[in-house]
Write an enzyme that holds these catalytic residues in place. Structure first.
Site, PDB file in Angstrom:
ATOM      1  N   THR A   1      28.369  91.515   6.038  1.00  0.00           N
ATOM      2  CA  THR A   1      29.899  91.698   5.964  1.00  0.00           C
ATOM      3  C   THR A   1      30.265  93.247   6.411  1.00  0.00           C
ATOM      4  O   THR A   1      29.662  94.028   6.198  1.00  0.00           O
ATOM      5  CB  THR A   1      30.438  91.779   4.525  1.00  0.00           C
ATOM      6  OG1 THR A   1      30.128  90.199   4.016  1.00  0.00           O
ATOM      7  CG2 THR A   1      31.961  91.641   4.696  1.00  0.00           C
TER       8      THR A   1
ATOM      9  N   THR B   1      31.838  94.842   0.220  1.00  0.00           N
ATOM     10  CA  THR B   1      30.753  93.829   0.640  1.00  0.00           C
ATOM     11  C   THR B   1      29.691  93.408  -0.519  1.00  0.00           C
ATOM     12  O   THR B   1      29.786  93.979  -1.575  1.00  0.00           O
ATOM     13  CB  THR B   1      29.804  94.403   1.569  1.00  0.00           C
ATOM     14  OG1 THR B   1      28.962  95.434   1.148  1.00  0.00           O
ATOM     15  CG2 THR B   1      30.775  95.060   2.922  1.00  0.00           C
ATOM     16  N   GLY B   2      29.053  92.410  -0.223  1.00  0.00           N
ATOM     17  CA  GLY B   2      28.034  91.960  -1.445  1.00  0.00           C
ATOM     18  C   GLY B   2      28.490  90.633  -1.873  1.00  0.00           C
ATOM     19  O   GLY B   2      29.256  89.956  -1.151  1.00  0.00           O
TER      20      GLY B   2
HETATM   21  N1  GLY Z   1      31.225  89.669   0.455  1.00  0.00           N
HETATM   22  C1  GLY Z   1      31.142  88.733   1.422  1.00  0.00           C
HETATM   23  C2  GLY Z   1      31.126  87.331   1.054  1.00  0.00           C
HETATM   24  O1  GLY Z   1      30.670  87.260  -0.278  1.00  0.00           O
HETATM   25  O2  GLY Z   1      31.303  86.155   1.633  1.00  0.00           O
END
Ligand code: GLY
Length: 313
Positions: free
Chosen positions: A168, A219-220
């Site tokens: 991401t 992100t994550g």
């Molecule tokens: N953080 C990106 C997702 O969970 O798709």
């Protein structure tokens, strides 16, 4: 003027800073920086070359938020649109809505003249198929679990699937007029259940921006950011007078309350209206990137480790 991002934003940060230095807006800087990441076939977590969902389709999420007006645009579960960040911007600027998903978002993309493109590259297809067949020790274990259950249990972070420093993209920018913008784009988790939308498209979860207090993006594992409203929690901390470092740390401590059988890493970047910035991760040895007016090249800094692990289900 400052622009910061997740480490995979490196490929777009100079372009973003050039826009800011030329007197451009944070909105253009964020969009163009993310364009470069969405076009990067080697990044298996964003745009072209992103890893697909459980049935082999690349499904994209993105959002953008303008701190001057608190306007936001987001798209979720979109197929065939190379630059979902631009589609999110068009939602923000042209519709009386903030969030379009699936077929409606794709219809709007066609109306806006966005080309429809195949986003699944051979490289990404190989990683996907290797995961399904169980050849890959790590990804196979998770994908097999999903196939057995046939439910949308998360596979794994694209970061681990690709073995690359990506997963991401976040970009936050502060322009010469003092305006902040936050943008996020992703192909989401590999082998996700079709239709799963993560935090990247959810304002308040993976993205939040307010000129008065600051901007944050994540992100994550998006399910955690959705449940804890992480990006908004960071900005709320700034509003309450915390430094970027402390606002991020406090927001991440909230993650420790999540009972979650699929708990995995979370990261965030934070930018204050005065240009101070910080970044956080629940994972050791991660970095983020930034450029300010003094930078001659993209600079990198370590993220602060916030050692939280959640509560097992
Ligand atoms: N953080 C990106 C997702 O969970 O798709």
């Amino acid at each position: 003027m400052v622009i910061i991002g997740s480490s995979n934003a490196r490929v777009g940060l100079e372009r973003g800073m050039e826009i800011l230095r030329d007197g451009g807006t944070a909105l253009d800087a964020v969009e163009q920086a993310i364009w470069a990441v969405e076009s990067n076939v080697d990044d298996h977590s964003v745009g072209l070359g992103g890893l697909p969902n459980l049935v082999g389709e690349v499904e994209l999420d993105a959002s953008i938020m303008d701190g001057a007006t608190l306007a936001a645009g987001a798209v979720g579960g979109v197929h065939g649109v190379l630059h979902p960040i631009s589609l999110a911007r068009r939602v923000m600027e042209e519709l009386p809505h903030a969030f379009l998903v699936g077929a409606g978002a794709e219809r709007f993309a066609r109306e806006c003249g966005f080309p429809v493109t195949e986003l699944l590259t051979e490289d990404a297809r190989r990683i996907y198929e290797r995961g399904l067949s169980g050849e890959d020790q790590d990804s196979g274990r998770y994908a097999g679990k999903i196939l057995r259950a046939m439910v949308g249990r998360l596979a794994l972070d694209p970061e681990r699937a690709s073995g690359k420093d990506a997963g991401t993209v976040n970009v936050l920018a502060l322009d010469g007029a003092g305006h902040l913008v936050a943008g996020v784009s992703t192909s989401g988790f590999a082998w996700k259940y079709p239709g799963r939308v993560g935090d990247s498209a959810v304002i308040g979860a993976g993205n939040y921006c307010d000129d008065r207090y600051g901007a944050a993006a994540c992100t994550g594992r998006g399910e955690m950011a959705i449940r804890a409203a992480t990006a908004h929690t960071v900005v709320r901390g700034l509003k309450d007078g915390l430094s970027p470092a402390e606002a991020g740390r406090q927001a991440f401590l909230e993650l420790d309350w999540l009972v979650d059988a699929f708990w995995s890493g979370m990261n965030a970047v934070v930018l204050a209206p005065d240009g101070r910035h910080a970044a956080f991760s629940t994972v050791e040895h991660t970095t983020y990137v930034y450029m300010d007016e003094a930078s001659t090249a993209v600079e990198s800094a370590p993220r602060t480790l916030v050692a939280v692990t959640g509560r097992p289900a």
